[in-house]
Design an enzyme around this catalytic site. Structure first.
Site, PDB file in Angstrom:
ATOM      1  N   CYS A   1      -5.487   1.992   6.029  1.00 32.71           N
ATOM      2  CA  CYS A   1      -6.231   0.793   6.418  1.00 32.71           C
ATOM      3  C   CYS A   1      -5.639   0.276   7.725  1.00 32.71           C
ATOM      4  O   CYS A   1      -4.602   0.756   8.182  1.00 32.71           O
ATOM      5  CB  CYS A   1      -6.139  -0.258   5.299  1.00 32.71           C
ATOM      6  SG  CYS A   1      -4.527  -1.074   5.205  1.00 32.71           S
TER       7      CYS A   1
ATOM      8  N   GLU B   1       1.218   3.722   2.007  1.00 33.33           N
ATOM      9  CA  GLU B   1       1.868   4.040   3.282  1.00 33.33           C
ATOM     10  C   GLU B   1       3.035   3.084   3.550  1.00 33.33           C
ATOM     11  O   GLU B   1       4.099   3.500   4.006  1.00 33.33           O
ATOM     12  CB  GLU B   1       0.861   3.943   4.441  1.00 33.33           C
ATOM     13  CG  GLU B   1      -0.307   4.908   4.333  1.00 33.33           C
ATOM     14  CD  GLU B   1      -1.516   4.298   3.623  1.00 33.33           C
ATOM     15  OE1 GLU B   1      -1.327   3.449   2.728  1.00 33.33           O
ATOM     16  OE2 GLU B   1      -2.649   4.677   3.967  1.00 33.33           O
TER      17      GLU B   1
ATOM     18  N   HIS C   1       0.850  -1.185   0.000  1.00 28.57           N
ATOM     19  CA  HIS C   1       0.000   0.000   0.000  1.00 28.57           C
ATOM     20  C   HIS C   1       0.889   1.241   0.000  1.00 28.57           C
ATOM     21  O   HIS C   1       2.086   1.161   0.309  1.00 28.57           O
ATOM     22  CB  HIS C   1      -0.910  -0.002   1.238  1.00 28.57           C
ATOM     23  CG  HIS C   1      -2.000  -1.039   1.181  1.00 28.57           C
ATOM     24  ND1 HIS C   1      -2.987  -1.125   2.120  1.00 28.57           N
ATOM     25  CD2 HIS C   1      -2.243  -2.018   0.265  1.00 28.57           C
ATOM     26  CE1 HIS C   1      -3.816  -2.113   1.805  1.00 28.57           C
ATOM     27  NE2 HIS C   1      -3.377  -2.676   0.686  1.00 28.57           N
TER      28      HIS C   1
ATOM     29  N   CYS D   1      -1.931  -0.628   7.436  1.00 26.79           N
ATOM     30  CA  CYS D   1      -1.041   0.527   7.355  1.00 26.79           C
ATOM     31  C   CYS D   1      -1.038   1.313   8.667  1.00 26.79           C
ATOM     32  O   CYS D   1       0.003   1.833   9.075  1.00 26.79           O
ATOM     33  CB  CYS D   1      -1.448   1.419   6.186  1.00 26.79           C
ATOM     34  SG  CYS D   1      -1.134   0.630   4.593  1.00 26.79           S
TER      35      CYS D   1
HETATM   36 ZN   LIG Z   1      -3.186   0.083   3.724  1.00 24.69          ZN
END
Ligand SMILES: [Zn+2]
Length: 151
Positions: free
Chosen positions: A79, A51, A49, A82
């Site tokens: 999320c 991040e 992701h 993350c």
């Molecule tokens: Zn994430």
């Protein structure tokens, strides 16, 4: 910190992956320098992701900055995975554009747990959250994605 300036950069990065426009930067609150950047690359690795990519970029760069000075900017709310990575990295500030609730409303797959909820569960201190920075611009990235891909 000029939150909009850093979010603008995160949006620019997000344009690099229209299928997952999650762009992210980490800045140093002391001198305003951008220390790391990242873009979702889940085609290469499902956990990459924006991040995570940015935290890895910061680690690779081996800059020696106290975590307490770091601010993470992201086009969409982190999320739970993350949020955990941000907590374990000791990053105390998160600035976000699009909310998880908005991504869900657009039909994009989400784990429905806010980043504040995850942060509040850490026994070793959480992170502060600033929501809704350049929200309309960030939402537009995901609205465009939803138009192309959802139902
Ligand atoms: Zn994430």
């Amino acid at each position: 910190m000029d939150h909009e300036r850093y979010m603008r950069r995160a949006i620019e990065i997000a344009h690099g992956n229209p299928d997952a426009p999650f762009g992210c930067v980490i800045a140093d609150r002391e001198n305003g320098e951008i220390l790391a950047e990242g873009l979702n690359d889940d085609q290469r690795n499902p956990i990459l992701h924006g991040e995570i990519a940015t935290i890895l970029d910061l680690a690779d760069s081996q800059v020696d900055v106290e975590a307490q000075r770091l601010v993470l900017y992201t086009t969409a709310e982190p999320c739970p995975m993350c949020s955990g990575a941000i907590l374990w990295s000791g990053i105390p500030s998160v600035v976000l554009g699009t909310a998880i609730a908005t991504l869900k409303r657009l039909g994009l797959p989400q784990i429905e747990l806010s980043c504040e909820e995850v942060a509040s569960l850490a026994s070793f201190g959480g992170f502060e959250v600033v929501r809704g920075v350049l929200e309309a611009e960030c939402d537009a990235l995901f609205e465009e994605l939803a138009r192309r891909t959802v139902g």
